[in-house]
Write a protein that holds these residues in place. Structure first.
Motif, PDB file in Angstrom:
ATOM      1  N   GLU A   7       0.675  -1.157  -0.073  1.00 45.06           N
ATOM      2  CA  GLU A   7       0.383  -0.138   0.058  1.00 45.06           C
ATOM      3  C   GLU A   7       1.021   0.952   0.182  1.00 45.06           C
ATOM      4  O   GLU A   7       1.987   1.383   1.022  1.00 45.06           O
ATOM      5  N   ASP A   8       0.570   2.093  -0.756  1.00 38.60           N
ATOM      6  CA  ASP A   8       1.927   3.835  -1.045  1.00 38.60           C
ATOM      7  C   ASP A   8       1.127   4.690   0.131  1.00 38.60           C
ATOM      8  O   ASP A   8       1.648   5.595  -0.126  1.00 38.60           O
ATOM      9  N   GLU A   9      -0.479   4.631   0.707  1.00 37.26           N
ATOM     10  CA  GLU A   9      -0.346   5.312   1.421  1.00 37.26           C
ATOM     11  C   GLU A   9      -0.508   5.172   2.304  1.00 37.26           C
ATOM     12  O   GLU A   9      -0.553   4.535   3.011  1.00 37.26           O
ATOM     13  N   GLN A  13      -1.203   2.891   5.363  1.00 36.49           N
ATOM     14  CA  GLN A  13      -0.145   1.418   5.484  1.00 36.49           C
ATOM     15  C   GLN A  13      -0.100   1.410   6.995  1.00 36.49           C
ATOM     16  O   GLN A  13      -0.183   0.046   7.873  1.00 36.49           O
ATOM     17  N   GLY A  31       5.880  -0.059   0.049  1.00 40.75           N
ATOM     18  CA  GLY A  31       5.016   0.782  -0.188  1.00 40.75           C
ATOM     19  C   GLY A  31       4.505   1.086  -2.281  1.00 40.75           C
ATOM     20  O   GLY A  31       4.372   2.267  -2.417  1.00 40.75           O
ATOM     21  N   ASP A  32       5.802   0.401  -3.081  1.00 38.89           N
ATOM     22  CA  ASP A  32       5.404   0.213  -3.968  1.00 38.89           C
ATOM     23  C   ASP A  32       5.463  -0.822  -5.213  1.00 38.89           C
ATOM     24  O   ASP A  32       5.587  -1.872  -4.112  1.00 38.89           O
ATOM     25  N   ASP A  51      -2.939  -3.426  -2.496  1.00 34.14           N
ATOM     26  CA  ASP A  51      -3.560  -2.131  -3.285  1.00 34.14           C
ATOM     27  C   ASP A  51      -3.108  -2.634  -4.470  1.00 34.14           C
ATOM     28  O   ASP A  51      -2.206  -2.871  -5.690  1.00 34.14           O
ATOM     29  N   LEU A  54      -0.743   1.528  -7.739  1.00 30.93           N
ATOM     30  CA  LEU A  54       0.852   2.022  -7.062  1.00 30.93           C
ATOM     31  C   LEU A  54       1.897   2.217  -7.473  1.00 30.93           C
ATOM     32  O   LEU A  54       1.408   1.765  -9.699  1.00 30.93           O
ATOM     33  N   PRO A  55       2.527   2.971  -6.938  1.00 28.87           N
ATOM     34  CA  PRO A  55       3.844   3.756  -8.582  1.00 28.87           C
ATOM     35  C   PRO A  55       4.598   2.781  -8.429  1.00 28.87           C
ATOM     36  O   PRO A  55       4.966   1.304  -7.232  1.00 28.87           O
ATOM     37  N   ARG A  56       6.012   2.209 -10.239  1.00 30.17           N
ATOM     38  CA  ARG A  56       6.435   1.851 -10.386  1.00 30.17           C
ATOM     39  C   ARG A  56       5.722   0.201 -10.676  1.00 30.17           C
ATOM     40  O   ARG A  56       6.251  -0.295 -11.679  1.00 30.17           O
ATOM     41  N   ASP A  58       1.754  -1.756 -11.122  1.00 32.42           N
ATOM     42  CA  ASP A  58       0.525  -2.080 -10.170  1.00 32.42           C
ATOM     43  C   ASP A  58       0.108  -3.577  -9.497  1.00 32.42           C
ATOM     44  O   ASP A  58       0.716  -4.166  -9.893  1.00 32.42           O
TER      45      ASP A  58
END
Length: 216
Positions: A7-9, A13, A31-32, A51, A54-56, A58
């Motif tokens: 989870e990136d938030e 998280q 986080g990514d 999630d 997500l960055p980097r 999904d």
């Protein structure tokens, strides 16, 4: 049980990590998507909370790559509640799907159900001699007497009970019951086993010297 949260938030998280640890789970977080995929492939988690956005990398791509190697139960979290998104998640290999915002108690219930299904448990109650564990209430009875176990103690006896008849090595117990920040070189496990035996009876957990522990 050891859970991975991807989870990136940051606030969500942190809250999820805190809530799951309070329930007795060992928890790692990423986080990514790239870090999440690395951890998901490198360690044997009992479930993953994933999630979608997500960055980097999904969540869809992470799950698709993971499914080529592992069948770890996955609960997807997303703010997208469209029918097509639900279908895509399940078809990609998700085991369950929860839309944000969600109720924490529902997430915990869905997580317990995922783990039960993956370990072929049909009930939330497990009997060991005169001991009854309630995995939903996270409580224990010895005979008719309630026994107060710490969250970590309950996690240990629950894991051994789910794998009843199997010898569980110390390495496996650390992998599934302690998170990445715990000191695996300490005698923490021995302290918890001693306390469980004191509360539930010395015979409830057997030691196999040089191998590990088991519930016969």
């Amino acid at each position: 049980m050891r859970i991975l949260i991807v989870e990136d938030e940051p606030r969500l998280q942190r809250n999820l990590v805190k809530a799951l640890r309070e329930e007795g789970y060992a928890v790692d977080a990423a986080g990514d998507g790239e870090d999440g995929l690395y951890k998901a492939e490198a360690f044997n988690y009992d479930a993953i909370i994933l999630d979608v956005m997500l960055p980097r990398l999904d969540g869809w791509e992470l799950l698709e790559r993971l499914r080529k190697k592992k069948r770890t139960p996955v609960l997807m979290l997303t703010a997208r509640d469209g029918h097509n998104d639900r279908v895509k998640g399940l078809d990609t290999g998700a085991d369950d799907y929860l839309v944000k915002p969600f109720d924490l108690s529902e997430l915990l219930a869905r997580l317990r159900a995922l783990i039960r299904r993956s370990t072929n448990q049909t009930s939330s109650k497990i009997e060991i001699r005169d001991v009854v564990l309630d995995t939903r209430a996270r409580s224990a009875l010895r005979g008719e007497t309630p026994v107060v176990l710490t969250a970590r103690e309950f996690a240990i006896i629950e894991y051994l009970a789910i794998h009843r008849g199997e010898v569980i090595t110390r390495a496996e117990m650390y992998e599934h019951l302690f998170d990445e920040n715990d000191d695996t070189l300490s005698n923490l496990l021995d302290v918890h086993i001693f306390s469980i035996r004191k509360k539930l009876g010395s015979e409830v957990i057997a030691t196999r010297r040089g191998q590990g522990y088991c519930i016969e």
